[in-house]
Design a protein around this motif. Sequence first.
Motif, PDB file in Angstrom:
ATOM      1  N   PHE A  52       0.829  -0.600  -0.009  1.00 21.06           N
ATOM      2  CA  PHE A  52      -0.171  -0.112   0.030  1.00 21.06           C
ATOM      3  C   PHE A  52       1.248   1.242  -0.074  1.00 21.06           C
ATOM      4  CE2 PHE A  52      -4.138  -2.943   1.362  1.00 21.06           C
ATOM      5  CZ  PHE A  52      -4.467  -2.427   0.796  1.00 21.06           C
ATOM      6  N   ASN A  59      -2.274   3.327  -8.707  1.00 22.54           N
ATOM      7  CA  ASN A  59      -3.409   2.688  -8.979  1.00 22.54           C
ATOM      8  C   ASN A  59      -4.287   3.480 -10.130  1.00 22.54           C
ATOM      9  OD1 ASN A  59      -3.704   2.225  -6.031  1.00 22.54           O
ATOM     10  ND2 ASN A  59      -5.167   2.732  -5.934  1.00 22.54           N
ATOM     11  N   ARG A  61      -4.770   3.296 -13.462  1.00 21.74           N
ATOM     12  CA  ARG A  61      -5.279   1.999 -13.856  1.00 21.74           C
ATOM     13  C   ARG A  61      -6.033   1.375 -14.399  1.00 21.74           C
ATOM     14  NH1 ARG A  61      -6.813   0.213  -7.420  1.00 21.74           N
ATOM     15  NH2 ARG A  61      -8.747   0.449  -7.870  1.00 21.74           N
ATOM     16  N   MET A  91     -10.980   9.579  -7.810  1.00 17.97           N
ATOM     17  CA  MET A  91      -9.436   9.462  -7.433  1.00 17.97           C
ATOM     18  C   MET A  91      -9.024   8.142  -6.909  1.00 17.97           C
ATOM     19  SD  MET A  91     -10.639  10.864  -3.404  1.00 17.97           S
ATOM     20  CE  MET A  91     -12.172  10.385  -3.166  1.00 17.97           C
ATOM     21  N   ARG A 103      -8.945  13.739  -3.578  1.00 12.61           N
ATOM     22  CA  ARG A 103      -9.316  13.561  -2.096  1.00 12.61           C
ATOM     23  C   ARG A 103      -9.127  14.278  -1.107  1.00 12.61           C
ATOM     24  NH1 ARG A 103      -8.725   8.251   0.712  1.00 12.61           N
ATOM     25  NH2 ARG A 103      -8.666   8.637   2.883  1.00 12.61           N
ATOM     26  N   PHE A 110     -16.454  15.129   3.230  1.00 18.81           N
ATOM     27  CA  PHE A 110     -17.438  14.249   3.537  1.00 18.81           C
ATOM     28  C   PHE A 110     -17.122  14.236   5.430  1.00 18.81           C
ATOM     29  CE2 PHE A 110     -16.517  10.211   1.689  1.00 18.81           C
ATOM     30  CZ  PHE A 110     -17.898   9.420   2.118  1.00 18.81           C
ATOM     31  N   LEU A 239     -18.193   8.138  -5.704  1.00 25.46           N
ATOM     32  CA  LEU A 239     -19.053   7.270  -4.850  1.00 25.46           C
ATOM     33  C   LEU A 239     -20.608   6.626  -4.252  1.00 25.46           C
ATOM     34  CD1 LEU A 239     -18.785  10.999  -3.026  1.00 25.46           C
ATOM     35  CD2 LEU A 239     -16.922   8.973  -2.100  1.00 25.46           C
ATOM     36  N   THR A 247     -20.802  -2.043   0.963  1.00 25.45           N
ATOM     37  CA  THR A 247     -21.449  -1.652   2.531  1.00 25.45           C
ATOM     38  C   THR A 247     -23.047  -2.924   2.387  1.00 25.45           C
ATOM     39  OG1 THR A 247     -21.412   0.650   2.129  1.00 25.45           O
ATOM     40  CG2 THR A 247     -23.002  -0.197   3.424  1.00 25.45           C
ATOM     41  N   PRO A 288     -16.346  -7.711   2.499  1.00 23.57           N
ATOM     42  CA  PRO A 288     -16.878  -7.919   0.814  1.00 23.57           C
ATOM     43  C   PRO A 288     -15.270  -7.606  -0.311  1.00 23.57           C
ATOM     44  CG  PRO A 288     -16.863  -6.259   2.376  1.00 23.57           C
ATOM     45  CD  PRO A 288     -16.247  -6.638   2.794  1.00 23.57           C
ATOM     46  N   ARG A 294      -3.156  -3.552  -9.023  1.00 22.56           N
ATOM     47  CA  ARG A 294      -1.983  -2.131  -8.460  1.00 22.56           C
ATOM     48  C   ARG A 294      -1.413  -2.527  -9.931  1.00 22.56           C
ATOM     49  NH1 ARG A 294      -4.664   0.298  -5.119  1.00 22.56           N
ATOM     50  NH2 ARG A 294      -4.176   1.185  -3.047  1.00 22.56           N
ATOM     51  N   LEU A 317      -6.573  -9.050  -0.014  1.00 25.69           N
ATOM     52  CA  LEU A 317      -7.146  -8.578   0.923  1.00 25.69           C
ATOM     53  C   LEU A 317      -7.039  -9.969   2.097  1.00 25.69           C
ATOM     54  CD1 LEU A 317      -9.262  -4.864   0.223  1.00 25.69           C
ATOM     55  CD2 LEU A 317      -6.128  -5.200   0.618  1.00 25.69           C
ATOM     56  N   ALA A 344      -8.855  -4.700   5.778  1.00 26.11           N
ATOM     57  CA  ALA A 344     -10.865  -4.533   4.626  1.00 26.11           C
ATOM     58  C   ALA A 344     -11.254  -2.941   4.247  1.00 26.11           C
ATOM     59  CB  ALA A 344     -11.780  -5.185   5.427  1.00 26.11           C
ATOM     60  N   ILE A 349      -2.293   6.050   1.299  1.00 26.17           N
ATOM     61  CA  ILE A 349      -3.311   7.333   0.753  1.00 26.17           C
ATOM     62  C   ILE A 349      -4.563   6.863  -0.127  1.00 26.17           C
ATOM     63  CG2 ILE A 349      -0.743   8.565   0.378  1.00 26.17           C
ATOM     64  CD1 ILE A 349      -1.496   8.252  -2.680  1.00 26.17           C
ATOM     65  N   ALA A 351      -6.890   4.701   1.476  1.00 26.32           N
ATOM     66  CA  ALA A 351      -7.232   4.138   2.646  1.00 26.32           C
ATOM     67  C   ALA A 351      -9.077   4.735   2.193  1.00 26.32           C
ATOM     68  CB  ALA A 351      -7.264   3.847   4.066  1.00 26.32           C
ATOM     69  N   LEU A 357     -18.366   5.326   7.386  1.00 23.48           N
ATOM     70  CA  LEU A 357     -19.829   5.323   7.154  1.00 23.48           C
ATOM     71  C   LEU A 357     -20.294   3.919   6.657  1.00 23.48           C
ATOM     72  CD1 LEU A 357     -22.725   6.624   6.112  1.00 23.48           C
ATOM     73  CD2 LEU A 357     -22.027   7.208   3.904  1.00 23.48           C
ATOM     74  N   ALA A 358     -19.431   3.405   6.358  1.00 26.79           N
ATOM     75  CA  ALA A 358     -19.748   1.907   5.848  1.00 26.79           C
ATOM     76  C   ALA A 358     -19.847   1.374   7.010  1.00 26.79           C
ATOM     77  CB  ALA A 358     -18.621   1.511   5.359  1.00 26.79           C
TER      78      ALA A 358
END
Length: 400
Positions: A52, A59, A61, A91, A103, A110, A239, A247, A288, A294, A317, A344, A349, A351, A357-358
């Motif tokens: 990470f 990222n 990709r 992002m 971000r 948020f 989002l 979720t 999930p 990557r 993960l 999870a 950067i 994360a 919220l989840a």
Amino acid sequence: MNTALDDDLLTPEATADPYPLLDALREHDPVHWSADHRAWLLTRYDDVSAAFANKALSNDRVRPVRAARAARGETSDSAADRVLALMSEWMVVSDPPAHSRLRKLAAGAFKGQRISAMDASITALVDELIDAFTGGDLIAGVAYPLPATVIATMLGAPVADRDRFRDWSDELALVAFGGGGSDRHERALGGLHEMDAYFRSLIEQRRSEPGDDMLTAMMGTEQDDKLSDDELSAMCALLLFAGHETTTNSIANATLALLRRPDDLARLRRDPDLLNTTVEELLRFDGPIKVINRWVVDETEIRGRTISPGERVHLVLAAANRDPERFADPATVDIERSPNPHVAFGKGIHACIGAQLARMETRIAVGRIVSRLPDLALAAEPRWKPAVASRSLEALEVSV
Ligand code: HEM
């Protein structure tokens, strides 16, 4: 290198239960080249954590996929390319400095939403769904409708439009996860055009009439830096997409794990204070997201293996979260496990920006399901969807 190991995450056995295969990889070949997946599979907690933070792993990709398609002569005005163009603004598929800017703007919005103050409205929404649920698929009844409605509410969309958010999210998933038939990009494009037009008109309305919603906050009216309309619309789509299926699966996988462990379920019903640690533990145990991707942009070495530019790395993960070097008795659910440094939600950067919220949605949904449905029982053996990246049930048939 051990090429004899079974590494196919899409067989019926691995789809039903990927963990024996992941345990074997972690133990015998923790940095494993998979010809089937055309990717390196990292399965140890330490390696995944370090990945990470590894700047050789990018990222960015979606752009390489578009470039490869162009190199093969696939037309740039195809439906698939236009969907990929929208996603390349996200992002989650950007590196710094583009990522840092997006971000920062999203994180500020948020924060302004005061997630903790949403407890009552999410509880009311969950209760409404449970009131209408008379048995059958708990995903269709509760776990699936909840997250899209929450995101739509946060973005300030009118109540009447909220059902459309779910369809758009499904269409985005068709493209992102490569499910569906050969016409999937065409089908998705129709929906995504509609979604883009919808968000743009919502953006226009908020410009003339600001609200206290997240979309207004992301417009950054008092900041020097602002998101363009393209970026705002792409951010709304991200989002919605990033927070929906994940979720839903978090609620469904957690509920299934509890139904299979009647002692834990009974303890949780007796002591709802265990809800926090239960949710964390079930995110670790059967979260999930199985795999995060990557792209390698610079040569890098992981556990003595040379990883070359142009290759792909899967951060597994689901394997890291069951590494016995990090978690005692990793295959056992311990609803009081603490500390529980699972990955999870990723790390570093990228994360998960929606983790708070989840967690809240999963906690409220699972808490209300177990307390309000005392006779809840599995009505059919659930089946899992074949997918590399997600850990997702087809349905969760229950009686109440
Ligand atoms: C249990 C549910 C969820 C899980 C397991 C989850 C997991 C993750 C993971 C692993 C990442 C890191 C991706 C990477 O490193 O490439 C991530 C990023 C992200 N998540 Fe979540 N997520 C969940 C819910 C949500 C929700 C509810 C939202 C928003 C409403 C959300 C929005 C995002 C966004 C925007 C990113 C990208 C962040 C960045 O690139 O900086 N997620 N999520």
